[in-house]
Design a protein around this motif. Structure first.
Motif, short mmCIF file in Angstrom:
data_model
loop_
_atom_site.label_atom_id
_atom_site.label_comp_id
_atom_site.label_asym_id
_atom_site.label_seq_id
_atom_site.Cartn_x
_atom_site.Cartn_y
_atom_site.Cartn_z
N UNK B 90 -5.32 5.54 -9.44
CA UNK B 90 -5.46 6.83 -8.78
C UNK B 90 -4.10 7.51 -8.71
N UNK B 92 -1.12 9.90 -8.06
CA UNK B 92 -0.88 10.90 -7.02
C UNK B 92 -1.26 10.46 -5.62
N UNK B 93 -2.05 9.38 -5.50
CA UNK B 93 -2.37 8.85 -4.17
C UNK B 93 -1.50 7.61 -3.97
N UNK B 97 -0.35 5.70 1.59
CA UNK B 97 -1.35 6.61 2.17
C UNK B 97 -2.76 6.07 2.03
N UNK B 98 -3.01 5.45 0.90
CA UNK B 98 -4.33 4.88 0.61
C UNK B 98 -4.65 3.77 1.62
N UNK B 101 -5.09 5.13 5.17
CA UNK B 101 -6.39 5.78 5.36
C UNK B 101 -7.49 4.73 5.51
N UNK B 102 -7.42 3.68 4.68
CA UNK B 102 -8.45 2.65 4.71
C UNK B 102 -8.42 1.88 6.03
N UNK B 105 -9.43 4.03 9.01
CA UNK B 105 -10.87 4.32 9.00
C UNK B 105 -11.62 3.15 9.63
N UNK B 142 -1.66 4.31 -6.37
CA UNK B 142 -2.63 3.22 -6.43
C UNK B 142 -2.89 2.77 -7.88
N UNK B 158 -4.89 -5.85 -0.86
CA UNK B 158 -5.72 -4.93 -0.06
C UNK B 158 -6.68 -5.70 0.83
#
Ligand code: ATP
Ligand code: MG
Lengths: 405, 255
Positions: B90, B92-93, B97-98, B101-102, B105, B142, B158
């Motif tokens: 991915x 740019x992500x 940040x990834x 966010x995970x 969440x 990512x 992860x």
């Protein structure tokens, strides 16, 4: 000719008031501009550079036309045109495409010109910020004019922001003329975050001298209808231009970027990257021409337009063009239109990120490249935040503007 | 923990899973083996809710909850993690940040506040060490430009960050060199608790030597046709699948 008539009538009505408030350099150009405007009228879609615009409709509403001279305290190196040196004043309307009727309309009606003049070998430490805040009780048309003169080896960053502090309709007609002498460096940033009822016609004309470098970024974060034109004439060997832009549009927003980069002499470089993220029923257009004239050998040019369409109803028109009349050049141009990467979306959702957030991250990621191209770190950081807010729908119309407090 | 009953699933109208029954209890490790195209990845995709697959009949419950009606992100937050056979790049992500966010969440789902930035970065550092993932990789986008092995290692990183109850490893061993396989497998074992379970899809014995499965299943043509203990994996390693196919050839009557 209905839409034109109101502007011509208005001009004839205020002609005296206008000329009494403006310097001679500006007044001397008005009648010629009137003739051009009256003869040509608003360009239709048949005119090549207006294929994706809706000029007549954009100018048809009955706007009150603002005739106010510049206000506020001017930053250093900034002047009202009347206070600038005569040789600088003489450059007024010498760079712009005077045959264009939108430019002519601006020349006809503009009251004052903001001059940014950076003298020889001067480096302006802090960015020069020009903040345009649209406000008023009634629907208003604003004609804005800026003349930037970068003397030999001068260096500056200029950030021009467009915001709106009231919710009525606005129409901006802006003309920016830029003269860059030998070895000058300029970064010119334009950031629009207005609202759905704002229409903007921006026209930027640049002449680059020997070994000068220009970075131009045009960031449309929130708007109604926007048309940005950028014309760069590379007249001096060894000059370089980066034209960088991004568009985030949704609802019924419309953004049209139209660029022309002319390589007149050998050994110049141009890099162009425009990226669009379109959602809902937004419409985007990009038409960019790189014109390599005869004799402009060793030209190096790359033009890219990449677009991300988040819905089936969003539309993108893309037209990168390359016209070459020299044989020893390295040029490429291309465009892509793509949808959201479903595999990436699913990957993120599998990690617990909800679909909306995942889409947002992908959109921001798409724009990142454009932001990262910006040489000014403080602006880059701010733009990352603004883009994120914009995509979250949190970009308030008055972000950073103290008028409403 | 996980209960799958008579699961039928298809993609583009083509039936791939033809009646899967599988029960995974707390703390158990189940291995799933089978020929290419048998439906192993399909099974993992269906468990995590990939929208391309249609479940035509059967049920999946997780901790007693019917998860077929849950969105993929909800299943993830319930504690199901898939280490993808082919992790996605991915650009740019950023990894940071990834992961943020995970993790946030999941915390939100659990009624917790987002983890403060300092604590989050500390956790990243800590969990990175478990699988010896280079910090240069977590400072990139990512999986962007990661080698095949680095991608697999990143999957388990992860997993370490998200601490799932059920981890599905879809050929996590493929692409890993011998040392990396040991590091990743040992890292995985460190993360195990008596409450966490795993479904391990693999073609090879080596990973299973580290993970010590309680149960081994053989999936052929959309059905689990044989179930046994760890010795079944060893037998497949040496003898292949033909003998199993021969066995079922005798017992299965075509419709
Ligand atoms: N989009 C699709 N349309 C049609 N058939 C598909 C599609 N996706 C997968 N399949 C088929 O489903 C079957 C099962 O695929 P799956 O990926 O689950 O196999 P697998 O057991 O994981 O194999 P491998 O060991 O090679 O990873 C294959 O025959 C595959 O071709
Ligand atoms: Mg598979």
């Amino acid at each position: 000719m209905k839409a034109e008539k109101q502007y011509i009538d208005f001009y004839q009505e205020v002609r005296f008031r206008l000329t009494s408030r403006s310097p001679e350099e500006m007044n001397l150009q008005r009648e010629e501009a009137l003739r051009t405007f009256a003869a040509k009228g608003f360009p239709s879609r048949k005119v090549e550079r207006y294929r994706y615009a809706n000029v007549e409709a954009d100018f048809a509403p009955n706007y009150g036309i603002q005739l106010a001279p510049l206000s506020g305290t001017l930053p250093s190196h900034c002047f009202r045109i009347a206070d600038a040196e005569p040789r600088i004043r003489a450059l007024y309307n010498k760079v712009a495409d005077t045959a264009d009727s939108i430019v002519a309309l601006n020349t006809m009606l503009c009251v004052d010109t903001l001059v940014v003049h950076v003298p020889k070998a001067t480096r302006v430490e802090h960015p020069i910020q020009i903040s345009n805040v649209l406000k008023g009780e009634q629907d208003t048309m604003v004609c804005r004019r800026i003349l930037v003169v970068m003397d030999e080896m001068a260096e500056a960053d200029i950030i021009i922001t467009d915001r709106a502090a009231s919710g009525n309709r606005f129409l901006t007609n802006q003309v920016i003329e830029v003269v860059m002498e030998e070895g000058a460096h300029l970064s010119l940033y334009e950031v629009e975050e207005t609202h759905l009822l704002c229409t903007r016609y921006s026209n930027v004309f640049v002449r680059q001298g020997k070994n000068s470098t220009l970075h131009h970024s045009n960031l449309t974060l929130f708007n109604g209808h926007t048309r940005n034109r950028l014309d760069v004439l590379m007249q001096g060997e060894g000059s370089e231009v980066t034209a960088n832009g991004c568009v985030i549009a949704d609802k019924m927003q419309h953004v049209d970027n139209n660029t022309l980069i002319e390589h007149l002499v050998p050994n110049c470089q141009s890099h162009e990257l425009y990226k669009y993220v379109l959602d809902d029923s937004a419409v985007g257009a990009f038409a960019g021409k790189v014109l390599v004239h005869e004799g402009a050998q060793k030209t190096s040019s790359k033009e890219t337009n990449a677009n991300l369409l988040a819905t089936r109803t969003a539309r993108m028109y893309t037209q990168p063009m390359l016209e070459i009349y020299a044989d020893d050049v390295q040029c490429s141009h291309g465009s892509t239109v793509g949808q959201m990467d479903e595999t990436a979306l699913f990957y993120m959702r599998q990690r617990g990120i909800d679909e909306k957030e995942a889409r947002l991250l992908l959109k921001a990621a798409f724009i990142t490249e454009v932001i990262e191209n910006i040489p000014l770190e403080s602006l880059r950081d701010r733009l990352h935040v603004l883009v994120d807010k914009r995509l979250r729908g949190e970009l308030s119309k008055c972000e950073g503007c103290k008028l409403c407090k | 923990m996980l209960q799958i009953n008579n699961l039928h699933a298809s993609i583009n109208g083509k039936e791939i899973l033809k009646g899967i029954n599988l029960t995974v209890r707390d703390g158990e490790v189940h291995a799933v083996m089978g020929l290419n195209g048998a439906g192993k990845s399909t099974l993992s995709n269906v468990i995590v809710g990939h929208p391309a697959y249609e479940v035509t009949s059967g049920s999946i419950t997780f901790d007693g909850k019917d998860i077929l009606s849950l969105k993929p992100e909800e299943r993830a937050r319930e504690g199901i993690f898939l280490s993808f056979q082919q992790p996605v790049e991915i650009p740019g992500v950023s990894m940071v940040n990834f992961m943020r966010a995970a993790l946030n969440a999941k915390r939100k789902y659990q009624g917790l506040d987002p983890l403060p930035a300092g604590d989050f970065l500390k956790l990243m550092r800590e969990r990175r060490k478990i699988v010896e993932l280079d910090s240069r990789l977590t400072s990139r986008s990512v999986n962007e430009g990661f080698s095949g092995g680095e991608k697999k290692r990143n999957e388990i990183f992860q997993m370490a960050m998200l601490e799932p109850k059920l981890a599905i490893l879809d050929e996590t061993d493929s692409g890993l060199d011998v040392d990396a396989l040991r590091i990743v497998a040992e890292g995985f074992n460190k993360l195990r608790t008596p409450q966490t379970s795993a479904i391990v899809i693999t073609h090879y014995q080596r990973l299973l030597d580290y993970l010590k499965p309680d149960v081994v299943h053989v999936l052929i043509d959309g059905r689990i046709v044989k179930t046994g203990g760890p010795e079944l994996a060893a037998e497949i390693e040496s003898r292949g699948f033909d003998w199993i196919k021969a066995e079922i050839g005798n017992s299965v009557t075509p419709l």
